[in-house]
Design a protein around this motif. Sequence first.
Motif, PDB file in Angstrom:
ATOM      1  N   ARG A 128       0.842  -1.189   0.000  1.00  0.00           N
ATOM      2  CA  ARG A 128       0.000   0.000   0.000  1.00  0.00           C
ATOM      3  C   ARG A 128       0.877   1.239   0.000  1.00  0.00           C
ATOM      4  O   ARG A 128       2.049   1.195   0.394  1.00  0.00           O
ATOM      5  CB  ARG A 128      -0.904   0.032   1.233  1.00  0.00           C
ATOM      6  CG  ARG A 128      -0.131   0.254   2.528  1.00  0.00           C
ATOM      7  CD  ARG A 128      -1.022   0.341   3.738  1.00  0.00           C
ATOM      8  NE  ARG A 128      -0.225   0.677   4.926  1.00  0.00           N
ATOM      9  CZ  ARG A 128      -0.710   0.750   6.150  1.00  0.00           C
ATOM     10  NH1 ARG A 128      -1.984   0.491   6.376  1.00  0.00           N
ATOM     11  NH2 ARG A 128       0.078   1.072   7.169  1.00  0.00           N
ATOM     12  N   ARG A 176       0.223   5.232   1.347  1.00  0.00           N
ATOM     13  CA  ARG A 176      -0.691   6.171   2.007  1.00  0.00           C
ATOM     14  C   ARG A 176      -0.256   7.584   1.600  1.00  0.00           C
ATOM     15  O   ARG A 176       0.786   8.067   2.027  1.00  0.00           O
ATOM     16  CB  ARG A 176      -0.626   5.992   3.521  1.00  0.00           C
ATOM     17  CG  ARG A 176      -0.980   4.576   3.992  1.00  0.00           C
ATOM     18  CD  ARG A 176      -0.630   4.375   5.455  1.00  0.00           C
ATOM     19  NE  ARG A 176       0.794   4.587   5.683  1.00  0.00           N
ATOM     20  CZ  ARG A 176       1.349   4.685   6.892  1.00  0.00           C
ATOM     21  NH1 ARG A 176       0.588   4.576   7.976  1.00  0.00           N
ATOM     22  NH2 ARG A 176       2.649   4.888   7.023  1.00  0.00           N
ATOM     23  N   LEU A 209      -4.109   4.508  -0.798  1.00  0.00           N
ATOM     24  CA  LEU A 209      -4.971   5.068   0.241  1.00  0.00           C
ATOM     25  C   LEU A 209      -4.768   6.578   0.235  1.00  0.00           C
ATOM     26  O   LEU A 209      -3.692   7.065   0.575  1.00  0.00           O
ATOM     27  CB  LEU A 209      -4.632   4.478   1.606  1.00  0.00           C
ATOM     28  CG  LEU A 209      -4.642   2.939   1.693  1.00  0.00           C
ATOM     29  CD1 LEU A 209      -4.234   2.470   3.078  1.00  0.00           C
ATOM     30  CD2 LEU A 209      -6.006   2.396   1.316  1.00  0.00           C
ATOM     31  N   ARG A 255      -2.211  -1.069  -3.197  1.00  0.00           N
ATOM     32  CA  ARG A 255      -3.396  -0.293  -2.812  1.00  0.00           C
ATOM     33  C   ARG A 255      -3.003   1.158  -2.578  1.00  0.00           C
ATOM     34  O   ARG A 255      -2.004   1.445  -1.926  1.00  0.00           O
ATOM     35  CB  ARG A 255      -4.027  -0.854  -1.536  1.00  0.00           C
ATOM     36  CG  ARG A 255      -4.742  -2.176  -1.719  1.00  0.00           C
ATOM     37  CD  ARG A 255      -5.500  -2.547  -0.449  1.00  0.00           C
ATOM     38  NE  ARG A 255      -4.609  -2.642   0.700  1.00  0.00           N
ATOM     39  CZ  ARG A 255      -4.872  -2.131   1.890  1.00  0.00           C
ATOM     40  NH1 ARG A 255      -5.995  -1.448   2.097  1.00  0.00           N
ATOM     41  NH2 ARG A 255      -4.017  -2.279   2.885  1.00  0.00           N
TER      42      ARG A 255
END
Length: 295
Positions: free
Chosen positions: A92, A94, A123, A121
């Motif tokens: 991920r 962020r 975020l 991912r």
Amino acid sequence: MQFQQLQYFVAVAETRHFTRAADMVHVAQPSLSQQIKALERELGADLFLRARGNITLTAAGEALLPLARRILADADTARHEVQELVQLRRGRVRLGATPSVCTGLLPDVLRAFHDRYPGIRLLIEEGGSHDLVRELARGALDLALVVLPLPSPSPALTTVELLREDLVVVSSPEAPAPGGPGRRTVRVADLEGERLVMFRHGYDLRELTVAACRAEGFEPDLAVEGGEMDAVLGFVRAGLGVAVVPRMVATRSGRGLRVTPLARPGLHRTIALAHRSDVAPPRAARELQRMLLER
């Protein structure tokens, strides 16, 4: 010869003590001693001179030590490189950004990143620069796109300037043009007497616009205030007033809006990419950072 045996050998060579070496590599001392003896049998030479309370390297041990260290270092590098590749297949990132940057800059970059690394991912947290700096500092974000200068400059953050962007005035085509008909540009002073649609408190664009109006000697007349970017653009389309927005946002989301540049020297803002100085961003975040800087 086993990799683990080389680890044990280097530990003993560095501590010159079997018990301390066993503690260092988290193994029972008898097991460590057995592995060292097995390594010596494999090599056909003693590696240590064992006198009471005194462990020294033999000539064979001296010859093996730099080679063993290199093998262990190369193995650690290989492990790190594989982990880096794995992080680009899954994981991920962020990312924090101001809402206007989310609207204007990010969509194309994030699409390219997602196409290249579909297992990562993304975020995204929207907020003002002040909030994003706080989230970076507490480790809740890997990267953040913020507006310079920061409200509270912090030596704990590293910032790299990404772009310098012009601001423009947007208005409804159905409403009178700001500054009067036929004007190709407007000055900040021309906004005196105009009804402004204003962003919420804590929004970087609000602070910049209000400061520019006050520098021209007037307080902005707010028709509506408190919205995020999409709401502000919608209120302007509805004819409630005009707004000062980034050119990139006006270009991407300006359908149904009149876009009027500000006359020189105009208004500008600087977008920077920020991360914590004391912690390197994860591999996937560094790759997104690279794509943003090379966009």
